[in-house]
Design an enzyme around this catalytic site. Structure first.
Site, short mmCIF file in Angstrom:
data_model
loop_
_atom_site.label_atom_id
_atom_site.label_comp_id
_atom_site.label_asym_id
_atom_site.label_seq_id
_atom_site.Cartn_x
_atom_site.Cartn_y
_atom_site.Cartn_z
N GLY A 86 2.37 2.88 10.99
CA GLY A 86 2.21 1.42 10.99
C GLY A 86 1.10 0.96 10.07
NE ARG A 89 -5.48 1.53 3.82
CZ ARG A 89 -5.96 1.96 2.68
NH1 ARG A 89 -7.09 1.51 2.25
NH2 ARG A 89 -5.29 2.86 1.98
CG ASP A 248 4.17 6.97 5.49
OD1 ASP A 248 4.54 8.15 5.31
OD2 ASP A 248 3.00 6.60 5.30
P1 AMP Z 1 -1.42 5.59 3.12
O1 AMP Z 1 -1.90 6.97 2.81
O2 AMP Z 1 -2.27 4.50 2.50
O3 AMP Z 1 0.01 5.40 2.82
O4 AMP Z 1 -1.64 5.40 4.68
C1 AMP Z 1 -1.03 6.21 5.65
C2 AMP Z 1 -1.28 5.63 7.04
O5 AMP Z 1 -2.67 5.59 7.34
C3 AMP Z 1 -0.80 4.21 7.21
O6 AMP Z 1 -0.36 4.06 8.53
C4 AMP Z 1 -2.05 3.40 6.96
O7 AMP Z 1 -2.00 2.14 7.55
C5 AMP Z 1 -3.10 4.27 7.62
N1 AMP Z 1 -4.44 4.07 7.02
C6 AMP Z 1 -4.86 4.41 5.80
N2 AMP Z 1 -6.14 4.07 5.61
C7 AMP Z 1 -6.56 3.47 6.73
C8 AMP Z 1 -7.80 2.89 7.16
N3 AMP Z 1 -8.87 2.86 6.37
N4 AMP Z 1 -7.85 2.37 8.40
C9 AMP Z 1 -6.77 2.39 9.22
N5 AMP Z 1 -5.59 2.93 8.88
C10 AMP Z 1 -5.47 3.46 7.66
MG MG Z 2 1.40 4.15 3.03
#
Ligand code: AMP
Ligand code: MG
Length: 478
Positions: A86, A89, A248
């Site tokens: 989900g 951020r 995702d």
């Molecule tokens: P991503 O690698 O950016 O595709 O993120 C993978 C997952 O980690 C997703 O569910 C993001 O919303 C969550 N996520 C990444 N960075 C953060 C953060 N700093 N705080 C909270 N959730 C995060």
């Molecule tokens: Mg992502």
């Protein structure tokens, strides 16, 4: 601040998301508004850049018509299934229908914790925000389907990412934020009614022609397979490595999404990996088509209960990937060497050219661009070190080029001069993060906005990194 919101995802059942406002930040300051994109979306760029607009872009003020929410999704991360990820951020403010009639999401990224944050802080650091801004806008200018950057603001707060970093919020625009992982989220819960609603929604929004097919859900799957096959072909043709193609991060719309540890390859080699967390090369340059198919297979599995032909139908849809990818990729490669028509032996010609480049350690972008000049004038020097190998290949190439009309023009419109080279991106980020100097970021952005036009003033931007500038690894920055 008026944004002409017209929301549709918010009409879906509330188990698809969590409604919440973005979390305000201490001292928002505008870094940049993408004026042209704002106008395309029917938003006044000057209003966005005003104090009221900046408050919206920072999440400090929820504009009227917005229905802020964090979307639910699941996903396979490096092959391991996580039933709930989900938006941890990010906050979807709502949708607008642009001047082109296309509905797009407006999302704040780095907008504070949500019910999906797990252990994360919900924030984004300035470096990754600028990186996503630069690379996504470069991809758009290259003509590759992608999410866009509408604005970036700094927050006046610090975030902890191994070191203290300045915080920032990116305003991202996307055809939608529905991912393979969104389908997985519902499938993992055995929520067939939800799956059906989501598929119907995705059809209406992204594949309207599928609605009138004999089996709309199969036509939808065919559509996603086709767009993803084209997309990954386009990536390979410009040397783009996404770096973290988890399910995702695989958009149903066929747009490139989630610019994390992405990078453009310099020396051509299919095994090229930059991401610090990709230890086994799962997301290496040349492995990307296979991984996209793997991700699509996960989507197909989710859709089986909806397909009239069940599992057989899902399998059939996936078999189309290989030919669709090949047609896109090989056709693109042919255009890169100036061939608009197709003749037997063409794919050997492009294949041999790639082998020569790999053996030479040639820079992928610059070498193709130099070949444009060679198409105009046989006397120009070899585009890479091994002149003898090039000359032998060029005899065959020139004989074949004789059958083409204006091949150099085809090549110049296909082989960019300017890509977001890693060392240039890093230098622009370092100037902003370390010295609050945004001039290199602005200049790089300007250069990347016209990737196919030669511009001698910016020749240094066309060159590969010198030894001491070379970026060997990129980081997620989350
Ligand atoms: P991503 O690698 O950016 O595709 O993120 C993978 C997952 O980690 C997703 O569910 C993001 O919303 C969550 N996520 C990444 N960075 C953060 C953060 N700093 N705080 C909270 N959730 C995060
Ligand atoms: Mg992502």
């Amino acid at each position: 601040m008026h944004i002409p919101f017209e929301n549709s995802y918010a009409r879906l059942p509330d188990r698809f998301y969590a409604r919440l406002d973005p979390e305000p930040v201490a001292a928002p300051k505008l870094i940049r508004v993408n004026d042209a994109l704002a106008r395309d979306l029917g938003i006044d760029p000057d209003a966005l850049a005003s104090p009221d607009g900046v408050a919206v872009l920072a999440g400090n003020c929820v504009p009227s018509g917005a229905e802020p929410m964090a979307l639910a999704y699941a996903g396979h991360q490096f092959g391991h299934f996580v039933p709930q990820l989900g938006d941890g951020r990010a906050n979807l403010l709502g949708e607008v229908v642009g001047r082109d009639g296309i509905r797009r999401d407006i999302q704040l990224k780095g907008s504070g914790p949500t019910p999906f944050s797990r252990r994360g802080d919900g924030r984004a650091a300035l470096g990754p925000v600028l990186r996503e801004y630069l690379v996504s806008e470069a991809m758009a200018a290259l003509g590759i389907p992608t999410t866009r950057a509408l604005a970036a603001v700094s927050t006046g707060e610090s975030v902890w990412r191994e070191t203290m970093q300045p915080g920032a919020v990116l305003t991202r625009v996307a055809a939608s934020h529905i991912r393979v992982g969104t389908f997985q989220y519902l499938a993992a819960r055995g929520d067939e009614a939800g799956l059906r609603l989501l598929a119907e929604y995705a059809i209406a929004r992204h594949y309207p022609d599928a609605a009138s097919a004999a089996d709309p859900f199969r036509a939808f799957l065919d559509g996603v397979v086709g767009r993803q096959a084209d997309l990954v072909a386009r990536w390979l043709l410009v040397g783009f490595i996404h770096g973290v193609m988890n399910t995702d991060n695989c958009a149903i719309s066929g747009e490139t999404i989630d610019y994390g540890p992405c990078a453009f390859m310099e020396a051509y080699h299919p095994g090229t990996v930059f991401s610090s967390i990709d230890h086994h090369g799962r997301y290496a340059y040349g492995n990307q088509p296979r991984i996209v198919l793997w991700n699509l297979t996960r989507l197909a599995e989710c859709l089986i209960p909806l397909l009239a032909g069940g599992e057989e139908s899902a399998k059939e849809a996936l078999t189309a990937f290989a030919s669709r990818f090949e047609a896109s990729y090989l056709g693109g490669l042919r255009r890169k060497i100036g061939l608009l028509t197709e003749q037997p032996g063409d794919d050997d010609l492009t294949g041999d050219w790639l082998k020569l480049m790999a053996a030479d350690g040639a820079d992928f972008t610059l070498t193709f661009r130099r070949l444009c000049a060679a198409a105009e004038d046989a006397a120009v020097e070899a585009p890479f070190k091994d002149a003898a190998a090039y000359d032998a290949w060029a005899v065959r190439w020139r004989a074949r080029l004789a059958a083409e009309v204006a091949p150099a023009a085809t090549m110049r419109a296909t082989n960019p001069a300017f890509i977001p080279r890693n060392h240039l991106v890093e230098a622009a980020i370092a100037a902003a993060v370390e010295r609050a100097d945004y001039a290199p970021f602005e200049e790089l952005l300007r250069v990347l906005s016209r990737p196919y036009d030669d511009d001698p003033t910016f020749e240094r931007y066309t060159l590969p990194a010198r030894e001491e500038e070379r970026v060997l690894q990129t980081f997620c920055g989350t």
